[in-house]
Every structure is written in C-alpha cells, then in structure tokens.
Write a protein that holds these residues in place. Structure first.
Motif, PDB file in Angstrom:
ATOM      1  N   GLY A  17      10.741   6.125   1.690  1.00 24.11           N
ATOM      2  CA  GLY A  17      11.371   5.836   2.799  1.00 24.11           C
ATOM      3  C   GLY A  17      10.832   6.420   4.031  1.00 24.11           C
ATOM      4  O   GLY A  17      10.990   6.362   4.929  1.00 24.11           O
ATOM      5  N   GLN A  18       9.244   7.045   3.919  1.00 24.65           N
ATOM      6  CA  GLN A  18       8.753   7.502   4.832  1.00 24.65           C
ATOM      7  C   GLN A  18       7.429   6.709   5.397  1.00 24.65           C
ATOM      8  O   GLN A  18       6.670   6.275   4.465  1.00 24.65           O
ATOM      9  CB  GLN A  18       8.244   8.840   4.350  1.00 24.65           C
ATOM     10  N   ILE A  49       0.918  -1.232   0.097  1.00 29.15           N
ATOM     11  CA  ILE A  49      -0.127  -0.003   0.008  1.00 29.15           C
ATOM     12  C   ILE A  49       0.863   1.086  -0.199  1.00 29.15           C
ATOM     13  O   ILE A  49       1.481   1.629   1.093  1.00 29.15           O
ATOM     14  CB  ILE A  49      -1.051   0.085   1.178  1.00 29.15           C
ATOM     15  N   LYS A  50       0.855   2.068  -1.293  1.00 28.83           N
ATOM     16  CA  LYS A  50       1.691   3.339  -1.299  1.00 28.83           C
ATOM     17  C   LYS A  50       0.786   4.377  -0.769  1.00 28.83           C
ATOM     18  O   LYS A  50      -0.475   4.424  -1.447  1.00 28.83           O
ATOM     19  CB  LYS A  50       2.153   3.247  -2.421  1.00 28.83           C
ATOM     20  N   ALA A  51       1.091   5.326  -0.147  1.00 34.97           N
ATOM     21  CA  ALA A  51       0.190   6.522   0.178  1.00 34.97           C
ATOM     22  C   ALA A  51       1.176   7.886   0.052  1.00 34.97           C
ATOM     23  O   ALA A  51       2.269   7.845  -0.335  1.00 34.97           O
ATOM     24  CB  ALA A  51      -0.151   6.321   1.643  1.00 34.97           C
ATOM     25  N   ASN A  52       0.496   8.870   0.218  1.00 37.19           N
ATOM     26  CA  ASN A  52       1.078  10.229  -0.001  1.00 37.19           C
ATOM     27  C   ASN A  52       0.788  10.895   1.344  1.00 37.19           C
ATOM     28  O   ASN A  52      -0.364  10.680   1.857  1.00 37.19           O
ATOM     29  CB  ASN A  52       0.386  11.009  -1.237  1.00 37.19           C
ATOM     30  N   GLN A  60      12.554  -0.325   0.289  1.00 38.14           N
ATOM     31  CA  GLN A  60      11.492   0.168  -0.733  1.00 38.14           C
ATOM     32  C   GLN A  60      11.804   1.115  -1.344  1.00 38.14           C
ATOM     33  O   GLN A  60      11.546   1.254  -2.627  1.00 38.14           O
ATOM     34  CB  GLN A  60      10.167  -0.024  -0.336  1.00 38.14           C
ATOM     35  N   GLN A  61      12.406   2.140  -0.784  1.00 34.46           N
ATOM     36  CA  GLN A  61      12.852   3.417  -1.451  1.00 34.46           C
ATOM     37  C   GLN A  61      13.910   3.209  -2.323  1.00 34.46           C
ATOM     38  O   GLN A  61      13.941   3.804  -3.619  1.00 34.46           O
ATOM     39  CB  GLN A  61      13.270   4.280  -0.447  1.00 34.46           C
ATOM     40  N   ASN A  62      14.627   2.184  -2.122  1.00 33.49           N
ATOM     41  CA  ASN A  62      15.921   1.777  -3.075  1.00 33.49           C
ATOM     42  C   ASN A  62      15.339   0.676  -4.118  1.00 33.49           C
ATOM     43  O   ASN A  62      16.247  -0.160  -4.609  1.00 33.49           O
ATOM     44  CB  ASN A  62      17.096   1.298  -2.412  1.00 33.49           C
ATOM     45  N   ASN A  63      14.223   0.481  -4.443  1.00 36.26           N
ATOM     46  CA  ASN A  63      13.600  -0.585  -5.208  1.00 36.26           C
ATOM     47  C   ASN A  63      14.076  -2.056  -4.686  1.00 36.26           C
ATOM     48  O   ASN A  63      14.100  -2.842  -5.723  1.00 36.26           O
ATOM     49  CB  ASN A  63      14.097  -0.076  -6.485  1.00 36.26           C
ATOM     50  N   CYS A  64      14.279  -2.061  -3.531  1.00 35.62           N
ATOM     51  CA  CYS A  64      14.153  -3.499  -3.085  1.00 35.62           C
ATOM     52  C   CYS A  64      13.046  -3.900  -2.497  1.00 35.62           C
ATOM     53  O   CYS A  64      12.580  -3.208  -1.718  1.00 35.62           O
ATOM     54  CB  CYS A  64      15.381  -3.559  -2.076  1.00 35.62           C
ATOM     55  N   ASN A  65      12.274  -5.034  -3.190  1.00 38.56           N
ATOM     56  CA  ASN A  65      10.855  -5.432  -2.577  1.00 38.56           C
ATOM     57  C   ASN A  65      10.912  -6.107  -1.324  1.00 38.56           C
ATOM     58  O   ASN A  65      10.720  -7.195  -1.171  1.00 38.56           O
ATOM     59  CB  ASN A  65      10.253  -6.095  -3.694  1.00 38.56           C
ATOM     60  N   ALA A  66      11.352  -5.595  -0.170  1.00 40.63           N
ATOM     61  CA  ALA A  66      11.232  -5.927   1.207  1.00 40.63           C
ATOM     62  C   ALA A  66      10.053  -6.622   1.838  1.00 40.63           C
ATOM     63  O   ALA A  66       9.279  -5.609   1.376  1.00 40.63           O
ATOM     64  CB  ALA A  66      12.409  -5.140   2.000  1.00 40.63           C
ATOM     65  N   ILE A  67      10.056  -7.460   2.531  1.00 41.53           N
ATOM     66  CA  ILE A  67       8.879  -7.637   3.394  1.00 41.53           C
ATOM     67  C   ILE A  67       9.438  -8.180   4.666  1.00 41.53           C
ATOM     68  O   ILE A  67       9.887  -9.172   4.763  1.00 41.53           O
ATOM     69  CB  ILE A  67       8.163  -8.725   2.730  1.00 41.53           C
ATOM     70  N   GLY A  68       8.775  -7.325   5.758  1.00 39.60           N
ATOM     71  CA  GLY A  68       9.251  -7.561   6.972  1.00 39.60           C
ATOM     72  C   GLY A  68       8.687  -8.678   7.805  1.00 39.60           C
ATOM     73  O   GLY A  68       7.519  -8.777   7.662  1.00 39.60           O
ATOM     74  N   LEU A  69       9.161  -9.426   8.493  1.00 42.13           N
ATOM     75  CA  LEU A  69       8.579 -10.659   9.143  1.00 42.13           C
ATOM     76  C   LEU A  69       9.155 -10.624  10.556  1.00 42.13           C
ATOM     77  O   LEU A  69      10.310 -10.765  10.881  1.00 42.13           O
ATOM     78  CB  LEU A  69       9.149 -12.025   8.415  1.00 42.13           C
ATOM     79  N   LYS A 105      23.119   7.194  10.017  1.00 41.94           N
ATOM     80  CA  LYS A 105      23.740   7.319   8.492  1.00 41.94           C
ATOM     81  C   LYS A 105      24.481   6.065   7.957  1.00 41.94           C
ATOM     82  O   LYS A 105      24.308   5.786   6.869  1.00 41.94           O
ATOM     83  CB  LYS A 105      25.085   8.383   8.825  1.00 41.94           C
ATOM     84  N   SER A 106      25.160   5.296   9.160  1.00 46.15           N
ATOM     85  CA  SER A 106      25.654   3.969   8.602  1.00 46.15           C
ATOM     86  C   SER A 106      24.435   2.809   8.000  1.00 46.15           C
ATOM     87  O   SER A 106      24.764   2.233   7.288  1.00 46.15           O
ATOM     88  CB  SER A 106      26.588   3.488   9.735  1.00 46.15           C
ATOM     89  N   LEU A 107      23.654   2.860   8.660  1.00 45.80           N
ATOM     90  CA  LEU A 107      22.164   2.076   8.546  1.00 45.80           C
ATOM     91  C   LEU A 107      21.819   2.445   7.141  1.00 45.80           C
ATOM     92  O   LEU A 107      21.447   1.800   6.171  1.00 45.80           O
ATOM     93  CB  LEU A 107      21.184   2.484   9.575  1.00 45.80           C
ATOM     94  N   SER A 108      21.618   3.749   6.697  1.00 50.33           N
ATOM     95  CA  SER A 108      21.329   4.234   5.529  1.00 50.33           C
ATOM     96  C   SER A 108      22.255   3.519   4.447  1.00 50.33           C
ATOM     97  O   SER A 108      21.850   3.215   3.156  1.00 50.33           O
ATOM     98  CB  SER A 108      20.953   5.681   5.742  1.00 50.33           C
ATOM     99  N   LEU A 109      23.557   3.996   4.469  1.00 45.43           N
ATOM    100  CA  LEU A 109      24.492   3.465   3.702  1.00 45.43           C
ATOM    101  C   LEU A 109      24.480   2.158   3.473  1.00 45.43           C
ATOM    102  O   LEU A 109      24.341   1.585   2.211  1.00 45.43           O
ATOM    103  CB  LEU A 109      25.870   3.948   4.226  1.00 45.43           C
ATOM    104  N   PHE A 110      24.478   1.275   4.414  1.00 45.08           N
ATOM    105  CA  PHE A 110      24.368  -0.193   4.387  1.00 45.08           C
ATOM    106  C   PHE A 110      23.037  -0.603   3.664  1.00 45.08           C
ATOM    107  O   PHE A 110      23.169  -1.245   2.836  1.00 45.08           O
ATOM    108  CB  PHE A 110      24.134  -0.639   5.741  1.00 45.08           C
ATOM    109  N   LEU A 111      21.821  -0.049   3.629  1.00 45.25           N
ATOM    110  CA  LEU A 111      20.666  -0.291   3.032  1.00 45.25           C
ATOM    111  C   LEU A 111      20.732  -0.072   1.634  1.00 45.25           C
ATOM    112  O   LEU A 111      20.402  -0.735   0.750  1.00 45.25           O
ATOM    113  CB  LEU A 111      19.456   0.413   3.703  1.00 45.25           C
TER     114      LEU A 111
END
Lengths: 259, 259
Positions: A154-155, A107-110, B90-99, B19-25
């Motif tokens: 990312g939000q 689900i993508k939202a704005n 998801q922002q980086n176009n990796c289709n992640a699903i949290g579990l 910052k390091s999390l963001s770079l890693f992701l």
C-alpha cells in the motif's frame, strides 16, 4: 532467437525543455519494434514543492522524500509528466501506456532501510513483473514508466529513474534481447567535463574503475554506470549513453558500455 | 453468452475520507470476475489548487479548467489519487492498473466547444477503445480510470467522472454484460433530500422526467441520471446507485435504474 526490446531512459534536462522533449518524443515515436520509455522528474517537482512551501531536503545529492514530498513527486512524475508524455506519444501514433511500478504490480520495491541517513519514502527495487510488461508489449502498447514504485503493502515509493531503467533491462533480458540507452543533454561520458567533445567511446569495468579512481567520473554518473555494469552482467545486450540525436543516428559519437 | 463486467464509479465523498476509501477498496478487492473502477476527484484538487494560489472557477456548478487548473487535476487525479488507489488495491491482491484516457488511447475526447460558456480544457468523450481495455481485463488486470482524457492531438482534458463511467459502460456493453454502479455517500436517489431513508428504489425514464419536473431530482444528480438512461439504451444490463455497503450486500436498499 529473442525479440529485440529498446529501453530508453530520458533525464531531467530533456524533460525540462518543452521543445527538446517534443523533438525527442517525435523521434521516439518512429522507433520500430518493442519499446519502453523511462522518464525522470526534472525541475518541475522542485518547482511545485517550492510553490507548496515545501523545502526540498537533499543529503549527498539525493532527495529525502518525506510524506509531503512523496505526494509532490507522485503528482508530478506519475501525473503531470507521465500523462503529458503519453498524450504527446499518442499524438504521434505511438500507443503509449503510462505506468508507475504499482500499476500491474510491475515494479515492487522496499523502503530503503535507515542506516546513517533516513531517505524517507525512497524505494530500492526488489522485483520486476516481466509477464505483465510483456503482455503490454505483445499487444503493441509502449509502456512509459515514471520513477514511482510501491512495496505491495500500500505504500508508494520514490525511486531513482536510472535504476528503474537498469532493473527493467536486467529483468526483461531473460526474455528479450535488450538494448538500454540513457539519453541526456551531453553526447556521452566526458573525459573533460568542460569539453563537450571529449567523449569516452567505450568503457569496460576495469576502465571504469580507473576513471573513477582518477576522479574523471564522479557524482551522479557513478551510480548510473554501476547500475549499467550490473545490467550487462545480467545479460542486457547493449548499453549506450548518448544525447537525443542517437535515436535517429546510431553512428553518432557516444559512450558504449562493455563488459 | 457475454461475460459479466462490473464497472463501479466512486465519488468525491468516498475518496475524501481515508477510512471509508480504505474500507471500500478492501471490499472492492474481493469482487470476482472482471472489474473496472472509475474515480472522481474529491476535495484534494481544490485543496492543492488553493495551496498553489489558484482560484477555482465554477460556472453553474461545473469547474472551469484553465491551463493551470488542468495541471492541478492531472497531478491530483492521474497522479496522487490514482496511484494511491492502485497501490492499496495491489496490497489487497487486486491486480489494478491505473489509467487516464490517454493511456493506450482508451478514451478519446474533444475539447468542449465554446457556446455561452468557455469551460476551458474540459473534454466530451468521443470514443472508447474497447479492444485495449479487454486485453487488460482478459489478462486479469483491473483498470482504474481517473477522469482525465485526451484528444489524440497531444492535449489532456478534464472529464466528468460520472460520464467516464457511463461511456465506458456503453462501449463495453457491446462485448460484455455490463453492470454499472455509482457508489456514493447516500443509500440511493432520495425523494426527500433531508430523509436519508426516502430511497426511490426503481426509476424509469418516465418516472425520472416527473421527478425532474417536480424538482425532486436536481443539480448534480441530473446529468448523472441522464447519462445512465443513455447507457441503458446502449445495452448496459443494469445500473445501480448505492452506498458502499452495496458491494458486499446486493439486497441492501438502493436505487435501480430501468428502461
């Protein structure tokens, strides 16, 4: 012929009481076919926010989600409530999988545009990924959605759970015969708020407008019903508003929305 | 020939620093093929617990998880951290699903039996559902596991993230060629804790026992390495311990475990 899909949304009052939640989840687990559960937040988010000394801010009955409150609802909705619901469904042999809208980009939202009021990190739904959700359904998984979405940038965003349910129903109606049910503590939409048995059994759009003009339907029920009529227009096969007994007895008195 | 699968576990120190999390992701999102991410908790759980006036209880470096602390780790690991990591992927176009392990009954654990110490709601992993995880992988989803599991009897359990990673690797090695990498703030296992460049490049079981007897490897590194040797014995193809640079440069100095 389209396959049937039940989407059931449970509200805060069913979630707040451990015993009624447990009874509901037992009944829910017995449903056959394809199912999706959507849950709201309940009092727990407000409780945790208070303990963290955050003052909940409400404008016209809607929560304002600043960065700290977004952390709280993400913790409570996507973490505490969602995982406990999933664990209880798993106990009942329902193969539940908990999701936010970010998971699988379902689900993508704005972020809501600031006009008169800044609701903060509140999300208005833009699109639903029907393909990913149907992969889960077709592999015998039961998605359990909390009311957190994302903007694909990312939000995370706090999103109304009633709207999550109706938008899922609208989008999935393209490939499934969708039945959408709002389960809450009352037996249906009431003609007289003080009479639990004054259930309005059928409401169509013209009827709804009259009830709204007469002030019989008000407050939180208004956006819920408006979402429902949009969903019916989008091809959702049936929409019911009922209490938890409806799960096991489809003939029980409740409200049905019709076009 | 088996398909390749990368399982990467990130620890608290990579998560704590935004910052390091963001770079890693960002680097993680560029990985090709099938991938699973496992994340630990970091300082955030302790921070939230403190704000909620819960005293974290530790025995021999391990967290004791009473009912209130289980609520906190469920909120922080499965909610706040997991969903923010998913949204950033998801922002980086990796289709992640949290579990969590409860989702899709992917990881079933048992509450740790009380011997000398009662660790509370701590889970020891019993089984991994390889089938459900591979359905996700084969539909181009990237599972992101937090360190919460369940006992299939309605109870969520706090579980060591290193163990979640090695148990996933062991189970999935039956159908994939699994490479397991523990990413943390150091370049690898160090011979001298005060010298960041004293990296031990290869460790086999005999070597590990010597290093343990000599006190060179101690504390949190012990269970991590022991899990690794179990995973290698279970057919995991390769195991690396490295810092975040390893994701983009496989030739960088790091520790490799061998049988």
């Amino acid at each position: 012929m389209k396959q049937k899909l039940n989407i059931i949304k449970i509200g805060g009052n069913v979630i707040d009481d451990e015993k009624s939640l447990s009874l509901f989840l037992t009944d829910y687990s017995k449903l056959e076919g394809l199912n999706i559960l959507v849950h709201g937040g309940g009092k727990k988010a407000t409780e945790v926010a208070k303990k963290l000394q955050l003052e909940p801010k409400m404008i016209e009955g809607r929560r304002v989600t600043d960065a700290s409150n977004l952390e709280v609802v993400t913790m409570v909705y996507a973490g505490l409530l969602n995982k406990n619901i999933v664990a209880k469904l798993q106990q009942n042999n329902c193969n539940a999988i908990g999701l936010s809208g970010a998971d699988g980009n379902t689900i993508k939202a704005n972020k809501r545009i600031v006009k008169d009021v800044d609701y903060g990190f509140a999300g208005d739904i833009e699109s639903v990924d029907v393909k990913t959700i149907s992969v889960l359904l077709e592999n015998n998984l039961t998605p359990v959605f909390c009311a957190i979405t994302h903007n694909k940038n990312g939000q995370l965003l706090n999103t109304n759970a009633d709207t999550v349910a109706s938008e899922l129903a609208s989008a999935l109606a393209k490939i499934y015969e969708v039945s959408l049910t709002y389960v809450f503590e009352k037996k249906g939409v009431l003609k007289n708020i003080n009479d639990e048995n004054s259930i309005i059994e059928n409401i169509n759009l013209a009827h709804y407008k009259n009830l709204k003009d007469d002030g019989i339907i008000a407050d939180g029920m208004l956006p819920k019903l408006e979402n429902c009529f949009v969903a019916l227009n989008n091809g959702v096969a049936e929409i019911h508003i009922a209490n938890t007994d409806f799960l096991t007895d489809k003939n029980i008195q409740h409200t049905r929305l019709i076009l």
